[in-house]
Scaffold this motif. Structure first.
Motif: not given
Length: 233
Positions: A116-136
């Motif tokens: 279940a892990i071996k089939k998951l991709q590692v390289r190129g995991t990039e998600l959009p930088r939409l906003r700053a943290s919402v954690q306060q």
């Protein structure tokens, strides 16, 4: 007081172990970059603090102890749909922050990996930088270096390292009778180990010292030993 620093020159196991961090990806509605980093850091600490890992008699304790004796290697992967569901059949903890979910799995050998892990991709995991943290008002905050551009996957692993080092430092100091560390750890635990991830400017980073520093070994994305993240409280 000595400063907790991850040391990539510390001997690793001959057969390396790693904690796998699985990032939930939704192509139609991708999570925010900083949310992913925060969910990753929280998941790591929640796993380490779980009685199954922290109690020497716990089901995960031996695996965690063996992994910690080498490098605190972490590998970030991405999963969606059924593959995301499948990783929940493996021992671990899932944490959320804002739009993101990340599952930290109990450490194990880098090779062989569960199917279940071996089939998951590692390289190129990039998600959009939409906003700053919402954690306060978090107990612990983590800064990511402005000197090196890190993909979401790489940064998630570095934030996970910083969160782990902060947790382990607070646990060690608490056991040594440090009242302040005990209060910080208790407050962080009561807050479910939320973190806030910050992106300081170069001048802010260069002028500031923090109680926890992560030195990456330079195996992927960065060249040579590089300071990638810091934690403070």
């Amino acid at each position: 007081m000595s400063q907790p620093v991850s040391r990539p020159e510390h001997p690793d196991h001959e057969n390396p172990w790693a904690m796998q961090l699985v990032i939930h990806r939704n192509k139609q509605d991708p999570a925010n970059h900083l949310d992913v980093l925060e969910a990753a850091g929280t998941a790591v600490v929640q796993l380490l603090d779980d009685p199954q890992a922290s109690d020497p008699r716990g089901a995960w304790a031996a695996a965690v102890a063996h992994w910690r004796a080498g490098w605190i290697r972490k590998v970030a992967r991405r999963a969606e749909n059924k593959r995301w569901d499948d990783v929940h059949n493996l021992d671990g903890i899932t944490a959320a922050s804002g739009s993101a979910q990340v599952r930290a799995l109990v450490p194990g050998p880098v090779d062989p990996l569960p199917a279940a892990i071996k089939k998951l991709q590692v390289r190129g995991t990039e998600l959009p930088r939409l906003r700053a943290s919402v954690q306060q008002h978090t107990v612990v905050s983590i800064e990511v270096t402005p000197h090196t551009e890190l993909t979401t996957g790489k940064a998630a692993a570095q934030v996970g390292h910083a969160a782990q080092l902060a947790y382990e430092h607070l646990v060690e100091q608490s056991h040594a009778g440090d009242d302040q560390a005990q209060q910080v750890l208790a407050a962080w635990r009561d807050d479910n180990f939320r973190i806030r991830v910050e992106e300081p400017s170069v001048s802010q980073w260069d002028a500031t010292d923090r109680p926890v520093r992560v030195m990456d070994a330079g195996l992927t994305e960065v060249c040579g030993v590089t300071e990638t993240a810091r934690a403070y409280w």
